[in-house]
Motif scaffolding. Structure first.
Motif, short mmCIF file in Angstrom:
data_model
loop_
_atom_site.label_atom_id
_atom_site.label_comp_id
_atom_site.label_asym_id
_atom_site.label_seq_id
_atom_site.Cartn_x
_atom_site.Cartn_y
_atom_site.Cartn_z
N ARG A 153 0.83 -1.21 0.00
CA ARG A 153 0.00 0.00 0.00
C ARG A 153 0.86 1.26 0.00
N SER A 154 1.96 1.22 0.74
CA SER A 154 2.82 2.41 0.80
C SER A 154 3.43 2.72 -0.56
N CYS B 89 2.24 1.83 -3.48
CA CYS B 89 1.21 2.08 -4.49
C CYS B 89 0.55 3.44 -4.31
N ASN B 90 0.89 4.13 -3.24
CA ASN B 90 0.31 5.45 -3.00
C ASN B 90 0.72 6.39 -4.13
N THR B 91 -0.22 7.16 -4.64
CA THR B 91 0.07 8.06 -5.77
C THR B 91 -0.35 9.48 -5.43
N CYS C 45 3.49 8.89 0.87
CA CYS C 45 2.82 8.03 1.84
C CYS C 45 3.58 8.16 3.15
N GLU D 262 0.95 11.93 -3.72
CA GLU D 262 1.59 12.59 -2.60
C GLU D 262 2.36 11.55 -1.80
N ARG E 132 8.40 9.37 -2.35
CA ARG E 132 7.32 8.39 -2.49
C ARG E 132 6.81 7.89 -1.13
N VAL E 133 7.73 7.54 -0.24
CA VAL E 133 7.36 7.03 1.09
C VAL E 133 8.24 7.70 2.13
N SER F 121 -0.55 8.54 6.58
CA SER F 121 -1.26 7.81 5.53
C SER F 121 -1.47 6.36 5.97
N LEU F 122 -0.46 5.80 6.64
CA LEU F 122 -0.54 4.45 7.20
C LEU F 122 -0.08 4.50 8.65
#
Length: 248
Positions: free
Chosen positions: A22-23, A25-27, A31, A29, A182-183, A58-59
């Motif tokens: 999930r982290s 695949c975040n698009t 994660c 902004e 990205r993360v 986000s997570l």
């Protein structure tokens, strides 16, 4: 799967692989990943502002046996714990395979650099594009210089390891300058472990939910935190209490 919420803090009910997927695949902004443990949630019980801070993630992943035990006590069991260092390690493996760039931020003098050297030995094709320590002025010119340095290194993944709530506040205060990443994961003392300065508990102790005991035996100063752990588990409401409150 139902997510878990305690003292106003949301915990995403995910396995480690699901969280990593999930982290990445975040698009659109970054994660932002926070990893609440029992001590962090105990502080949130006494300070709602800290709960609000954690909910900016986000997570939000359950780091520690105490959080898993609390969820069981409340009748909303989690699929398991996702320790921040294990989440970070899996991200590093994915980064090596995908050619992603990693920046390490945190620890005392030389810790991030030693962690990078150790990680590259384990992952020879891993690109660690930059490192810097965590004891800098987070409000002035030095902070602006650090952010400029991170941006110039163009990381896909940023690991921030400065302890709660310093690392979480720093991320949220500076997120508008880190939008190309990205993360962004806050991973507490992970750099100290990767640098070889601190040893993790044996696997059997982790399975037995006794990692907290290992830490206290290895670092006696952590004994001062024991009352907070006890307080956390004491105040967690039981499933029957929650049902009774909801029926009123």
């Amino acid at each position: 799967m139902e997510d878990f919420k305690l003292y106003g803090v949301r915990i995403d009910n995910l396995t480690k692989d699901e969280a990593v997927h999930r982290s990445l695949c975040n698009t659109g902004e970054p994660c932002v990943v926070f990893t609440p443990n029992a001590l962090m949630l105990e502080r949130c019980r006494r300070d709602a502002a800290l709960a609000e801070l954690l909910n900016c993630a986000s997570l939000s992943l359950a780091d520690g046996a105490g959080v898993v035990m609390a969820a069981e006590k409340m009748g909303t069991p989690l699929v398991g714990r996702v320790a921040g260092i294990d989440f970070g390690a899996e991200l590093l493996s994915r980064a090596e395979r995908a050619g992603l760039r990693v920046f390490l931020l945190g620890g005392g003098e030389g810790v991030a650099e030693r962690a990078a050297q150790s990680l590259i030995k384990k992952h020879p094709r891993l690109c660690i594009c930059g490192t810097t320590w965590g004891y800098f002025d987070r409000e002035g010119e030095e902070n602006r210089h650090i952010i400029s340095h991170i941006r110039a290194c163009r990381p896909d993944l940023l690991f921030v390891c400065m302890g709660f709530p310093v690392q979480e506040r720093w991320v949220m205060d500076n997120l508008q300058h880190l939008t190309d990443i990205r993360v962004i994961a806050c991973l507490g003392g992970s750099l100290d472990v990767w640098a070889g300065d601190i040893r993790r508990a044996p696997a059997w102790m982790s399975r037995a939910r006794m990692e907290w005991l290992w830490r206290m035996l290895r670092q006696p100063k952590r004994l001062a935190r024991l009352p907070e752990i006890v307080s956390f588990l004491w105040h967690v409401p039981q499933k029957e209490e929650i049902k009774a409150q909801n029926s009123l």
